[in-house]
Write a protein that holds these residues in place. Structure first.
Motif, PDB file in Angstrom:
ATOM      1  N   CYS A 100       2.852  10.957   3.612  1.00  0.00           N
ATOM      2  CA  CYS A 100       2.555   9.676   2.974  1.00  0.00           C
ATOM      3  C   CYS A 100       3.798   9.205   2.223  1.00  0.00           C
ATOM      4  O   CYS A 100       4.621  10.029   1.793  1.00  0.00           O
ATOM      5  CB  CYS A 100       1.375   9.831   2.021  1.00  0.00           C
ATOM      6  N   HIS A 132       5.096   6.312  -0.821  1.00  0.00           N
ATOM      7  CA  HIS A 132       4.903   5.216  -1.770  1.00  0.00           C
ATOM      8  C   HIS A 132       6.085   4.276  -1.605  1.00  0.00           C
ATOM      9  O   HIS A 132       7.205   4.627  -1.958  1.00  0.00           O
ATOM     10  CB  HIS A 132       4.913   5.745  -3.211  1.00  0.00           C
ATOM     11  N   SER A 145      -3.290   4.676  -2.930  1.00  0.00           N
ATOM     12  CA  SER A 145      -2.371   5.725  -3.336  1.00  0.00           C
ATOM     13  C   SER A 145      -2.436   6.852  -2.306  1.00  0.00           C
ATOM     14  O   SER A 145      -3.423   6.967  -1.569  1.00  0.00           O
ATOM     15  CB  SER A 145      -2.712   6.261  -4.728  1.00  0.00           C
ATOM     16  N   CYS A 146      -1.406   7.678  -2.291  1.00  0.00           N
ATOM     17  CA  CYS A 146      -1.378   8.756  -1.303  1.00  0.00           C
ATOM     18  C   CYS A 146      -2.529   9.758  -1.448  1.00  0.00           C
ATOM     19  O   CYS A 146      -3.064  10.217  -0.438  1.00  0.00           O
ATOM     20  CB  CYS A 146      -0.028   9.464  -1.364  1.00  0.00           C
ATOM     21  N   TYR A 151       0.826  -1.203   0.000  1.00  0.00           N
ATOM     22  CA  TYR A 151       0.000   0.000   0.000  1.00  0.00           C
ATOM     23  C   TYR A 151       0.862   1.256   0.000  1.00  0.00           C
ATOM     24  O   TYR A 151       2.068   1.205   0.234  1.00  0.00           O
ATOM     25  CB  TYR A 151      -0.896   0.025   1.233  1.00  0.00           C
ATOM     26  N   SER A 152       0.224   2.378  -0.266  1.00  0.00           N
ATOM     27  CA  SER A 152       0.782   3.671   0.092  1.00  0.00           C
ATOM     28  C   SER A 152       0.352   3.911   1.527  1.00  0.00           C
ATOM     29  O   SER A 152      -0.818   3.709   1.870  1.00  0.00           O
ATOM     30  CB  SER A 152       0.243   4.774  -0.823  1.00  0.00           C
ATOM     31  N   SER A 164       6.884   1.627  -3.119  1.00  0.00           N
ATOM     32  CA  SER A 164       7.420   1.059  -4.350  1.00  0.00           C
ATOM     33  C   SER A 164       8.604   1.863  -4.869  1.00  0.00           C
ATOM     34  O   SER A 164       9.568   1.298  -5.391  1.00  0.00           O
ATOM     35  CB  SER A 164       6.329   0.988  -5.413  1.00  0.00           C
ATOM     36  N   THR A 209       8.846   7.436  -2.799  1.00  0.00           N
ATOM     37  CA  THR A 209       8.414   8.819  -2.936  1.00  0.00           C
ATOM     38  C   THR A 209       7.651   9.231  -1.685  1.00  0.00           C
ATOM     39  O   THR A 209       6.779   8.508  -1.212  1.00  0.00           O
ATOM     40  CB  THR A 209       7.500   8.979  -4.152  1.00  0.00           C
ATOM     41  N   THR A 210       7.980  10.394  -1.155  1.00  0.00           N
ATOM     42  CA  THR A 210       7.305  10.879   0.049  1.00  0.00           C
ATOM     43  C   THR A 210       6.524  12.154  -0.245  1.00  0.00           C
ATOM     44  O   THR A 210       6.857  12.917  -1.149  1.00  0.00           O
ATOM     45  CB  THR A 210       8.306  11.151   1.186  1.00  0.00           C
ATOM     46  N   TYR A 211       5.494  12.360   0.558  1.00  0.00           N
ATOM     47  CA  TYR A 211       4.667  13.563   0.456  1.00  0.00           C
ATOM     48  C   TYR A 211       4.514  14.144   1.854  1.00  0.00           C
ATOM     49  O   TYR A 211       4.342  13.415   2.826  1.00  0.00           O
ATOM     50  CB  TYR A 211       3.288  13.217  -0.106  1.00  0.00           C
TER      51      TYR A 211
END
Length: 122
Positions: A50, A52, A101-102, A32-33, A54, A57-59
């Motif tokens: 958040c 990802h 997804s985020c 999951y994200s 995979s 990638t961060t948010y």
């Protein structure tokens, strides 16, 4: 049974730090994200951070950029949120969540925990 359990909240003075943890069971976070959102009564739910898994990638939400750091330990199936330079406006119930997804983390999470209270006050 799929479950997310948060810990690490509490009362801290402005400028202080806390680290939240979120232990997952019954499913793998890597599918999951995953991330954190927070809630304050009377205000809209806000995505804090958040990741990802995979592609790593961060948010980060604008309000926490440069102060909060999200991380994950695959071996422990655990998500973390390091919160530094805390402000009174960070006071909220923080939830960890997993979504496809985020962008869906805040509105359509597949799993979320029971929440942990963070209070920033002098």
């Amino acid at each position: 049974q799929e479950q997310l359990v948060e810990s690490g909240g509490g009362l801290v003075k402005p400028g202080g730090s806390l680290r939240l943890s979120c232990a997952a069971s019954g499913f793998s976070l890597r599918d999951y994200s995953i991330g954190w959102f927070r809630e304050v009564p009377g205000k809209q739910r806000e995505t804090v951070s958040c990741i990802h898994l995979s592609d790593r990638t961060t948010y980060y939400g604008d309000a926490v950029k440069g102060r909060f750091t999200i991380s994950e330990d695959s071996a422990k199936n655990t998500l973390y949120l390091q919160m530094n330079s805390l402000k009174p406006e960070d006071t909220a119930v923080y939830y960890c969540a997993a979504a496809l997804s985020c962008p869906l983390l805040r509105s359509e999470p597949d799993y979320w925990g029971q929440g942990t209270q963070v209070t920033v006050s002098s």
